[in-house]
Scaffold this motif. Structure first.
Motif, short mmCIF file in Angstrom:
data_model
loop_
_atom_site.label_atom_id
_atom_site.label_comp_id
_atom_site.label_asym_id
_atom_site.label_seq_id
_atom_site.Cartn_x
_atom_site.Cartn_y
_atom_site.Cartn_z
N GLY A 116 0.88 -1.47 -0.03
CA GLY A 116 0.20 -0.18 0.18
C GLY A 116 0.85 1.41 0.16
O GLY A 116 2.18 1.45 -0.15
N PRO A 117 0.01 2.37 -0.21
CA PRO A 117 0.65 3.65 -0.58
C PRO A 117 1.84 3.37 1.10
O PRO A 117 3.06 4.78 0.67
CB PRO A 117 -0.13 4.58 -0.28
CG PRO A 117 -1.00 4.26 -0.54
CD PRO A 117 -1.42 2.88 -0.27
N GLU A 118 1.23 3.44 2.35
CA GLU A 118 2.59 3.96 3.44
C GLU A 118 3.78 3.10 3.76
O GLU A 118 4.49 3.12 3.45
CB GLU A 118 2.05 3.83 4.57
CG GLU A 118 0.45 4.20 5.07
CD GLU A 118 -0.07 4.46 6.19
OE1 GLU A 118 0.43 3.72 7.08
OE2 GLU A 118 -0.93 5.13 6.46
N ALA A 119 3.19 1.92 2.99
CA ALA A 119 4.62 0.57 3.02
C ALA A 119 5.16 1.20 1.91
O ALA A 119 7.26 1.23 1.70
CB ALA A 119 4.33 -0.77 2.58
N LEU A 120 5.07 1.40 -0.12
CA LEU A 120 5.68 1.73 -0.37
C LEU A 120 6.39 3.16 -1.05
O LEU A 120 8.13 3.43 -0.49
CB LEU A 120 4.72 2.55 -1.69
CG LEU A 120 4.46 1.18 -1.96
CD1 LEU A 120 3.42 2.13 -3.49
CD2 LEU A 120 5.26 0.62 -2.78
N ALA A 121 6.38 4.21 0.65
CA ALA A 121 7.09 4.99 0.99
C ALA A 121 7.94 5.03 2.05
O ALA A 121 8.74 5.96 1.65
CB ALA A 121 5.57 6.42 1.82
N GLU A 122 8.01 4.15 3.27
CA GLU A 122 9.16 3.45 3.78
C GLU A 122 9.98 2.93 2.87
O GLU A 122 10.86 3.06 3.01
CB GLU A 122 7.92 2.32 4.67
CG GLU A 122 9.00 1.71 5.48
CD GLU A 122 9.36 0.20 6.06
OE1 GLU A 122 9.44 -0.14 6.17
OE2 GLU A 122 7.80 0.51 6.21
N GLY A 123 9.39 2.34 1.52
CA GLY A 123 10.23 1.60 0.96
C GLY A 123 11.52 2.56 -0.30
O GLY A 123 12.72 2.29 -0.40
#
Length: 525
Positions: A360-367
């Protein structure tokens, strides 16, 4: 000449009268000189077959042309069905049975055809019917009771009816049970019976004892070219190899009850333990035991299994076997901290990982914010990144990250130019692959000295390429083939390529829609 005619047959700008001439040529008797080495013609015996292949894929065929092609042989109507040229009203199943079966397979046939083929004396037609979706219930019942076990086995593979699948799980022929064990429509109780044998009558025959005196064990180095038995096939009257294969398939079937599957987690047969490790619905403690299996293949199956949790992934990320570590990266929910641990020791390839594709968007931003450039690169490969993440990664100072994100749609010409300015030749090919790369940027990339050959190959098939950017592409052998087919290549150049020494270039040029009609006419016999 053969490759040129194949290119013309596929040319979308070929005039109707020339299509007619090629159809007539395809129907002419073939001689030895008509043979061709066209890659798509491995099964064809002469030029006519290859022309039919290309002509049937045209989208502009008229009714008379379709009828002329369909009359050539029994296989061409099937191609015409698959390419959308024939409908049920055009096909008589008695005349074109294979075309009628193709329509049934696509859900466009008539129910009465299914009943007709279910009673056909030719078992090969009944087998084809058994793989068609949406068959009437009475037809499935007839196929399930078919005297040819290969027909029932084909139905066992494809049926979506739980009652039919359960019935086939009790079929007297072991090969039918082997096929149905893969089918997720089989009720859990029937799958459990296939695993344990409880309440299941023994199979009476298998492919081995159908054709050999038992006991028989197939030589793994069998030299008989007509032999159809698989390596390891064996039967002593209990149909051993087929029964074991059935268990392996049932163990990996997601519909199999977890408690029945878990009982095989410590089986002495490696391939059965590996099948257990592929089952997605087991208790966590079973996956933990399998993660310690001495066989890397079993551990790899656990590592990529969507049912395993992050604790198992963290353990296997330190596995000594590189294939196990790669399998961890293929898990659909692999945590980013696990990827961080994997990247220093394991090459994970250029393609988007399942876990990143599902993030999701949050996990992508983390990566995307990771200090590890390899992790940012893995995120950058995802093609549908949110615009703000895509643009941030496009400005990354790590060339591997920029290369990964460069082909993504939506990047502005200014950002693409900035990437080229920052990273130079390292990103030329990937920038050239961006669908929004403007024509003037493609010209700059094509003129670069020394040439970046991978960039030329991308430019040669880019929809925004102009004549100015395509001409340099002709200097590279692979790019030359693509450029020869590009409609922006000047017509005079395309005509010249019809006599190129490379047959692939000739075919590509002959298929170029910018080829003048009068030139086409001169080249068709």
């Amino acid at each position: 000449m053969n490759r040129l005619l194949c290119g013309l047959a596929a040319n979308p700008a070929l005039p109707p009268e020339l299509v007619d001439r090629l159809i007539a040529l395809a129907s002419a008797p073939a001689g030895p000189s008509d043979r061709t080495d066209h890659p798509a013609d491995h099964a064809a015996d002469h030029l006519g077959d290859v022309l039919v292949w290309h002509l049937s894929e045209r989208t502009d065929l008229g009714p008379a042309q379709v009828a002329a092609l369909a009359a050539l042989d029994e296989d061409t109507p099937v191609r015409l069905v698959r390419d959308g040229h024939l409908e049920a009203c055009d096909v008589d199943p008695a005349v074109w049975p294979l075309a009628a079966l193709a329509l049934l397979d696509e859900g466009r046939g008539l129910p009465e055809w299914a009943r007709r083929f279910a009673a056909d004396p030719d078992p090969s037609l009944r087998r084809q019917l058994a793989s068609c979706p949406g068959l009437p219930a009475d037809v499935e019942d007839a196929l399930a009771a078919d005297p040819d076990p290969e027909v029932a086995a084909e139905l066992a593979w494809w049926t979506t009816s739980a009652p039919v699948a359960a019935r086939l799980a009790r079929h007297p022929h072991a090969e039918v049970r082997l096929s149905v064990a893969d089918n997720e429509a089989v009720p859990p109780a029937a799958l459990a019976a296939l695993l344990t044998g409880d309440g299941l009558p023994p199979a009476l025959s298998c492919l081995v004892c159908d054709s050999r005196e038992t006991p028989f064990a197939h030589d793994p180095h069998c030299q008989d070219l007509d032999c159809v038995l698989p390596a390891g096939a064996a039967c002593d009257g209990t149909h051993g190899s087929t029964v074991h294969g059935t268990r392996a398939r049932a163990l990996a079937n997601p519909a199999a009850p977890p408690e029945a599957v878990a009982a095989f987690a410590e089986d002495s047969a490696v391939w059965l333990r590996r099948a257990v490790a592929e089952h997605p619905g087991l208790p966590a403690e079973v996956y933990a035991r399998l993660a310690a299996d001495p066989v890397p293949g079993v551990r790899a199956s656990v590592a990529r299994n969507p049912g395993t949790g992050p604790e198992v992934s963290r353990v296997l990320a330190a596995d000594p076997d590189v294939e196990v570590r790669r399998a961890v990266a293929q898990h659909p929910r692999v945590p980013f901290d696990v990827l961080e641990r994997l990247t220093p020791t394991t090459r994970l390839g250029p393609h988007p990982l399942p876990g990143i594709a599902a993030a999701g968007p949050e996990a992508l931003a983390e990566g995307a914010a990771s200090a590890n450039g390899r992790v940012r690169m893995l995120v950058a490969h995802r093609p549908d990144l949110p615009p703000e993440l895509r643009d941030r990664l496009a400005a990354d100072r790590d060339a591997s990250v920029a290369k990964a994100v460069a082909p993504h749609p939506g990047l502005s010409p200014e950002r693409l130019r900035a990437m080229v300015a920052l990273h130079g030749e390292q990103v030329h090919a990937r920038v050239a692959a961006n669908p929004g790369a403007p024509g003037d940027l493609l010209v700059e990339l094509a003129r670069h000295e020394p040439p970046v050959r991978r960039a030329l190959r991308e430019i040669a098939s880019h929809p925004n390429a102009t004549a100015e950017s395509l001409l340099p592409c002709l200097s590279d052998a692979k790019a030359r083939v693509r450029a020869a087919a590009h409609p922006a290549l000047p017509a005079a150049v395309v005509v010249g390529l019809l006599d190129d020494a490379d047959a692939e270039v000739v075919e590509a040029a002959a298929g170029n829609p910018s080829l003048p009609a009068e030139v086409m006419a001169r080249r068709v016999p």
